[in-house]
Each structure stands twice: as structure tokens, then as C-alpha cells.
Design a protein around this motif. Sequence first.
Motif, mmCIF file in Angstrom:
data_model
loop_
_atom_site.group_PDB
_atom_site.id
_atom_site.type_symbol
_atom_site.label_atom_id
_atom_site.label_comp_id
_atom_site.label_asym_id
_atom_site.label_seq_id
_atom_site.Cartn_x
_atom_site.Cartn_y
_atom_site.Cartn_z
ATOM 1 N N TRP A 103 -6.264 20.590 -13.155
ATOM 2 C CA TRP A 103 -5.529 19.307 -14.169
ATOM 3 C C TRP A 103 -5.744 18.844 -12.082
ATOM 4 C CZ3 TRP A 103 -4.852 17.105 -17.604
ATOM 5 C CH2 TRP A 103 -4.347 16.146 -18.297
ATOM 6 N N GLN A 104 -6.834 17.631 -11.783
ATOM 7 C CA GLN A 104 -6.610 17.261 -10.460
ATOM 8 C C GLN A 104 -7.078 15.213 -11.049
ATOM 9 O OE1 GLN A 104 -9.560 19.462 -8.565
ATOM 10 N NE2 GLN A 104 -8.592 21.346 -8.428
ATOM 11 N N ARG A 105 -6.187 14.830 -10.427
ATOM 12 C CA ARG A 105 -6.153 13.100 -10.185
ATOM 13 C C ARG A 105 -7.446 12.909 -11.760
ATOM 14 N NH1 ARG A 105 -9.219 15.726 -6.376
ATOM 15 N NH2 ARG A 105 -11.248 16.275 -6.968
ATOM 16 N N ASN A 106 -6.261 13.202 -12.317
ATOM 17 C CA ASN A 106 -6.335 12.388 -13.663
ATOM 18 C C ASN A 106 -5.161 11.411 -13.532
ATOM 19 O OD1 ASN A 106 -8.186 14.095 -15.279
ATOM 20 N ND2 ASN A 106 -7.432 15.675 -15.064
ATOM 21 N N SER A 107 -5.586 10.242 -14.600
ATOM 22 C CA SER A 107 -4.876 8.970 -14.338
ATOM 23 C C SER A 107 -3.516 9.362 -15.211
ATOM 24 C CB SER A 107 -5.545 7.843 -15.550
ATOM 25 O OG SER A 107 -6.005 8.438 -16.513
ATOM 26 N N MET A 108 -2.477 8.500 -15.442
ATOM 27 C CA MET A 108 -0.885 8.743 -16.118
ATOM 28 C C MET A 108 -1.777 8.638 -17.515
ATOM 29 S SD MET A 108 1.881 9.517 -16.187
ATOM 30 C CE MET A 108 2.092 9.421 -14.180
ATOM 31 N N GLU A 109 -2.602 7.895 -17.942
ATOM 32 C CA GLU A 109 -2.557 7.638 -19.220
ATOM 33 C C GLU A 109 -3.010 8.940 -19.933
ATOM 34 O OE1 GLU A 109 -5.896 5.425 -22.407
ATOM 35 O OE2 GLU A 109 -6.592 5.362 -20.391
ATOM 36 N N LEU A 110 -4.215 9.427 -19.031
ATOM 37 C CA LEU A 110 -4.319 11.551 -19.459
ATOM 38 C C LEU A 110 -3.235 12.310 -19.492
ATOM 39 C CD1 LEU A 110 -7.585 12.182 -20.371
ATOM 40 C CD2 LEU A 110 -7.946 13.003 -18.414
ATOM 41 N N THR A 111 -2.063 12.177 -18.341
ATOM 42 C CA THR A 111 -1.126 12.957 -18.205
ATOM 43 C C THR A 111 -0.437 12.638 -19.623
ATOM 44 O OG1 THR A 111 -1.524 12.711 -16.159
ATOM 45 C CG2 THR A 111 0.234 13.759 -16.942
ATOM 46 N N GLU A 112 0.059 11.211 -20.033
ATOM 47 C CA GLU A 112 0.885 11.192 -21.093
ATOM 48 C C GLU A 112 0.554 12.074 -22.594
ATOM 49 O OE1 GLU A 112 3.887 9.834 -21.344
ATOM 50 O OE2 GLU A 112 3.906 9.642 -19.463
ATOM 51 N N ALA A 113 -1.190 11.753 -22.933
ATOM 52 C CA ALA A 113 -1.368 12.545 -23.817
ATOM 53 C C ALA A 113 -1.420 13.699 -23.587
ATOM 54 C CB ALA A 113 -3.454 12.378 -23.962
ATOM 55 N N ALA A 114 -1.746 14.089 -22.139
ATOM 56 C CA ALA A 114 -0.949 15.749 -21.900
ATOM 57 C C ALA A 114 0.020 16.939 -22.610
ATOM 58 C CB ALA A 114 -1.611 16.319 -21.119
ATOM 59 N N ARG A 115 0.449 15.503 -22.099
ATOM 60 C CA ARG A 115 2.093 16.304 -23.166
ATOM 61 C C ARG A 115 2.275 16.431 -24.695
ATOM 62 N NH1 ARG A 115 5.506 13.744 -19.500
ATOM 63 N NH2 ARG A 115 4.805 12.327 -18.111
ATOM 64 N N SER A 116 1.507 15.525 -25.512
ATOM 65 C CA SER A 116 1.079 16.821 -26.936
ATOM 66 C C SER A 116 0.532 18.215 -27.082
ATOM 67 C CB SER A 116 0.270 15.505 -27.747
ATOM 68 O OG SER A 116 0.528 14.459 -28.068
ATOM 69 N N PHE A 117 0.166 18.668 -25.684
ATOM 70 C CA PHE A 117 -0.543 19.977 -25.762
ATOM 71 C C PHE A 117 0.623 20.787 -26.383
ATOM 72 C CE2 PHE A 117 -3.980 19.093 -23.073
ATOM 73 C CZ PHE A 117 -4.911 19.223 -23.967
ATOM 74 N N SER A 118 0.928 22.537 -27.659
ATOM 75 C CA SER A 118 1.658 22.832 -27.616
ATOM 76 C C SER A 118 1.961 23.753 -26.257
ATOM 77 C CB SER A 118 1.614 23.788 -28.686
ATOM 78 O OG SER A 118 0.852 22.227 -29.819
ATOM 79 N N GLY A 119 1.056 24.220 -25.645
ATOM 80 C CA GLY A 119 0.881 24.769 -24.132
ATOM 81 C C GLY A 119 -0.014 24.602 -23.470
ATOM 82 N N ILE A 120 0.347 24.829 -22.010
ATOM 83 C CA ILE A 120 -0.554 24.291 -21.259
ATOM 84 C C ILE A 120 -0.843 25.467 -20.203
ATOM 85 C CG2 ILE A 120 -1.524 22.885 -18.990
ATOM 86 C CD1 ILE A 120 -0.332 20.400 -20.609
ATOM 87 N N TYR A 121 -2.002 26.131 -19.271
ATOM 88 C CA TYR A 121 -2.063 27.366 -18.850
ATOM 89 C C TYR A 121 -3.474 26.832 -18.060
ATOM 90 C CZ TYR A 121 0.106 28.901 -22.641
ATOM 91 O OH TYR A 121 1.242 29.286 -23.353
ATOM 92 N N VAL A 122 -2.915 26.559 -16.447
ATOM 93 C CA VAL A 122 -3.532 26.114 -16.008
ATOM 94 C C VAL A 122 -4.321 27.351 -14.722
ATOM 95 C CG1 VAL A 122 -2.994 23.420 -15.153
ATOM 96 C CG2 VAL A 122 -1.905 25.668 -14.502
ATOM 97 N N ARG A 123 -5.016 26.657 -13.760
ATOM 98 C CA ARG A 123 -5.655 28.667 -13.018
ATOM 99 C C ARG A 123 -4.835 28.568 -12.009
ATOM 100 N NH1 ARG A 123 -11.920 27.610 -14.715
ATOM 101 N NH2 ARG A 123 -11.906 26.125 -12.850
ATOM 102 N N ASP A 124 -4.417 27.556 -10.948
ATOM 103 C CA ASP A 124 -4.043 27.564 -9.894
ATOM 104 C C ASP A 124 -2.727 26.601 -10.011
ATOM 105 O OD1 ASP A 124 -4.206 24.398 -8.840
ATOM 106 O OD2 ASP A 124 -6.095 24.974 -10.352
ATOM 107 N N HIS A 125 -1.990 27.214 -8.671
ATOM 108 C CA HIS A 125 -0.562 25.954 -8.145
ATOM 109 C C HIS A 125 -0.511 24.387 -8.343
ATOM 110 C CE1 HIS A 125 1.873 30.111 -9.368
ATOM 111 N NE2 HIS A 125 0.836 30.319 -7.874
ATOM 112 N N HIS A 126 -1.968 24.482 -7.473
ATOM 113 C CA HIS A 126 -2.022 23.358 -7.458
ATOM 114 C C HIS A 126 -2.221 22.188 -8.657
ATOM 115 C CE1 HIS A 126 -3.612 19.132 -5.509
ATOM 116 N NE2 HIS A 126 -4.506 19.318 -6.608
ATOM 117 N N SER A 127 -2.953 22.291 -9.581
ATOM 118 C CA SER A 127 -3.447 21.812 -11.064
ATOM 119 C C SER A 127 -1.551 21.711 -11.151
ATOM 120 C CB SER A 127 -3.698 22.466 -11.819
ATOM 121 O OG SER A 127 -5.506 22.428 -11.269
ATOM 122 N N GLN A 128 -0.856 22.496 -11.182
ATOM 123 C CA GLN A 128 0.558 22.817 -12.361
ATOM 124 C C GLN A 128 1.849 22.252 -11.015
ATOM 125 O OE1 GLN A 128 2.914 26.586 -11.002
ATOM 126 N NE2 GLN A 128 3.642 26.624 -13.256
ATOM 127 N N ALA A 129 1.340 21.946 -10.299
ATOM 128 C CA ALA A 129 2.014 20.961 -9.278
ATOM 129 C C ALA A 129 1.552 19.593 -9.675
ATOM 130 C CB ALA A 129 2.276 21.043 -7.253
#
Length: 149
Positions: A103-129
Motif C-alpha cells: 500500500w503505497q502513495r494512495n489517495s485518501m479516497e482510496l484509503t477511505e474505501a479500504a476501511r471497508s475491508f474485513s481484514g488487510i494483510y500487507v507484505r511490508d512494514h512501510h505499507s502498514q505504517a
Amino acid sequence: MQMLSAILFNDTSHNKHHGCQIVVRQIYALAQEAGIRIVKACSLHCDWRRDEGLKREMTKVDLCLINGEGTLHDDAKAARILVDLAPFCRERNVPCYLINSVWQRNSMELTEAARSFSGIYVRDHHSQAELAHSGVASEVVPDLTLSAV
């Protein structure tokens, strides 16, 4: 044991890239171990938003899985198509999980939609941060190629 049914989005196994093929093979194997049967897989180029039949199928499965491999950065068109699945599924009470993702350099609009996921599993700590900076929880799980035997 009753298996849960799932649709997999962003099936990259058709790419001629060995890593993509390993990742999708691992998704199927690990899903099976977890009691999940993938009943349909949609490629990266599948725009579910324009497929009424697929939308109906999504409401009949137990969950949706999104392979985020290589797509969720810089507000890419493919990222929008995939992340839009989360609110669609939530409105229909179908759990939707983002797995194996960056998850890198995405807009707030995309991030807001991501709040609807039941779970998010990223591959790296940068994406998590980056997600955490916007108040979105995620867990770090190494790239699925690392789990291949």
C-alpha cells in the motif's frame, strides 16, 4: 468439514512471471488449508463493476479475497477497481479481505474505501505504517512467494 466458498480477485497466474504463478498457487493451497474453496478467480483485467453476473455471484459466496500483489500503489486504475470491492461487499454482508499487498502513495479516497475491508494483510512494514497513518489497521505477512516449498 464444510468448506467456505470464495472468489479470488487479481489472479495474476496468467502472467508469464514465475513469482505471480507461485503466489496464486500459494493462495489456493493456503485457502484450502484454512477451509476455503476458491470457486472463481478473476484476472487483474476483470472490471467486476461492469459485470452484473459476477456481482450476483459475489453475494452468494462466503467471502472475497483480493490478491493485492503489485497493484495497490499510486492510485493506479487497477487499485481503484480492487479497493472498490470492499465497500460493495460490506454493503452486502460479504467479508472481503485484502491479502499479499503493498500500500503505497494512495489517495485518501482510496484509503477511505479500504476501511471497508474485513481484514488487510500487507507484505511490508512501510505499507502498514502508511495505512496506520490514516487510521486503517493491517497486519504484516511476508510475501506469499516466501511460503512456497
